[in-house]
Design an enzyme around this catalytic site. Structure first.
Site, PDB file in Angstrom:
ATOM      1  N   LYS A  77      42.013 -23.721 -20.107  1.00  6.73           N
ATOM      2  CA  LYS A  77      42.256 -23.992 -18.688  1.00  6.73           C
ATOM      3  C   LYS A  77      43.581 -23.417 -18.189  1.00  6.73           C
ATOM      4  CE  LYS A  77      39.394 -28.138 -18.262  1.00  6.73           C
ATOM      5  NZ  LYS A  77      39.322 -29.554 -17.869  1.00  6.73           N
TER       6      LYS A  77
ATOM      7  N   LYS B 284      29.740 -22.381 -20.369  1.00  6.53           N
ATOM      8  CA  LYS B 284      29.138 -23.665 -19.992  1.00  6.53           C
ATOM      9  C   LYS B 284      28.973 -23.723 -18.469  1.00  6.53           C
ATOM     10  CE  LYS B 284      29.916 -28.666 -20.415  1.00  6.53           C
ATOM     11  NZ  LYS B 284      30.843 -29.716 -20.884  1.00  6.53           N
TER      12      LYS B 284
ATOM     13  N   LYS C 148      30.814 -27.331 -12.730  1.00 11.24           N
ATOM     14  CA  LYS C 148      30.839 -27.702 -11.313  1.00 11.24           C
ATOM     15  C   LYS C 148      32.066 -27.143 -10.611  1.00 11.24           C
ATOM     16  CE  LYS C 148      32.828 -32.322 -12.241  1.00 11.24           C
ATOM     17  NZ  LYS C 148      32.934 -32.173 -13.702  1.00 11.24           N
TER      18      LYS C 148
END
Length: 326
Positions: A111, A192, A195
């Site tokens: 991230k 993956k 959202k």
């Protein structure tokens, strides 16, 4: 009854990946165990959030929990920030966590990659996640593969506390469904489904309109060739779609292969879209009822009270053992 704790971030619209990997299992687990399901809004702010968007996404996620089948009379449904013990035990667990343990977390590396500035919360949030779990002495934690490392840290911290201050915390165990826990992106099956993706075509949101679902699936990336065959190594795109199909149509992979033998991707993707619409439309109707009635606020208040009753007792005992003046 064993105790179950899980939660999802309110950092975007919930996707069919969240539904398959988490929500459907939440619904099953509520009938078997004592369950605590939260929207982890405090985790969401480890990256910048627009206030209005955070508020809407948090309430939307909670409403989808109920619309998908969670029963407030069988499971405690609440917001992480509504139970203040999460923040306090989160800080305590941070003081018990070593820098090296956090530096090894692959999610932080992923991230923070390519970013000039990263908030300290993104670095330390595994300690807060440990506190989330340990507050309830949860036995089972529904987690995807990407969160197993954080659960291992939770177990290490529980063991560290127990050794230093006396036996108190249960060692939580992962609960991972056999198939479908990791649904991949529609445009790149090596990633993956997320959202938070800036590309809306890469995921199907639980609130996507039927025509949007049909359009996204018609444009979903497929492998070369035309065989509807499950082969995650060589045909990962169509294998991902078959995994989605299996869950929404309640069919085995072998049954799907047999049904579309010699037909190619076109009919397969068209039917897949209709199976998704058939499952998601009733959820969307119930979701709109929940949002318009405002009943979600009563659900969250009830859930927070139930969760706080246990969480506050745990926090009090932790502080007592550590030597805080009470």
């Amino acid at each position: 009854m064993k105790r179950v704790l899980s939660g999802m971030q309110s950092s975007g619209q919930l996707t069919i990946g969240n539904y398959i990997g988490a929500l459907r299992n939440y619904v099953k687990l509520q009938h078997l165990h004592q369950c605590f399901f939260m929207v982890v809004d405090m985790h969401a702010i480890t990256v910048p959030q627009e206030p209005a968007a955070l508020r809407e996404q948090t309430e939307s996620a909670a409403a989808l929990y109920v619309a998908a089948g969670l029963d407030p009379n069988k499971a405690s449904i609440f917001l992480q920030s509504h139970v203040h013990a999460h923040a306090e035990l989160g800080w305590i667990m941070t003081t018990l966590t070593n820098m090296g343990e956090l530096e090894r977390m692959t999610q932080f590396k992923d991230k923070s990659e390519g970013k000039e500035s990263v908030g300290a919360g993104l670095f330390t949030y595994p300690s807060l996640m440990a506190a989330d779990i340990l507050l309830y002495n949860a036995d089972l934690i529904p987690v995807g593969d990407d969160q197993k490392q954080h659960l291992e840290l939770t177990r290490d911290l529980a063991n560290r506390f127990n050794n230093r201050f006396g036996e108190m915390f249960t060692m939580p165990q992962p609960y991972t469904p056999e198939i479908g826990a990791r649904i991949m992106s529609l445009d790149d099956a090596s990633k993956k489904m997320s959202k938070s993706s800036p590309n809306a075509a890469s995921f199907i949101g639980m609130l996507d309109e039927p025509d949007v679902i049909r359009k996204k699936l018609s444009r979903a990336v497929t492998d070369s060739g035309r065989e509807v065959q499950y082969d995650p190594q060589n045909k990962r795109e169509v294998s991902n779609l078959m995994s989605i199909y299996s869950h929404f149509a309640d069919m085995s992979i072998a049954e799907i292969e047999a049904k579309y033998e010699g037909q190619g991707y076109g009919p397969f993707k068209k039917d897949l879209a209709e199976h998704l619409v058939a499952v998601l439309e009733p959820i969307q109707i119930r979701y709109r009822e929940i949002r318009s009635s405002g009943e979600i606020h009563d659900v969250l208040k009830k859930g927070a009270q139930e969760a706080a009753e246990i969480a506050n007792q745990t926090l009090l005992e932790v502080k007592k053992r550590m030597g805080f003046v009470l």
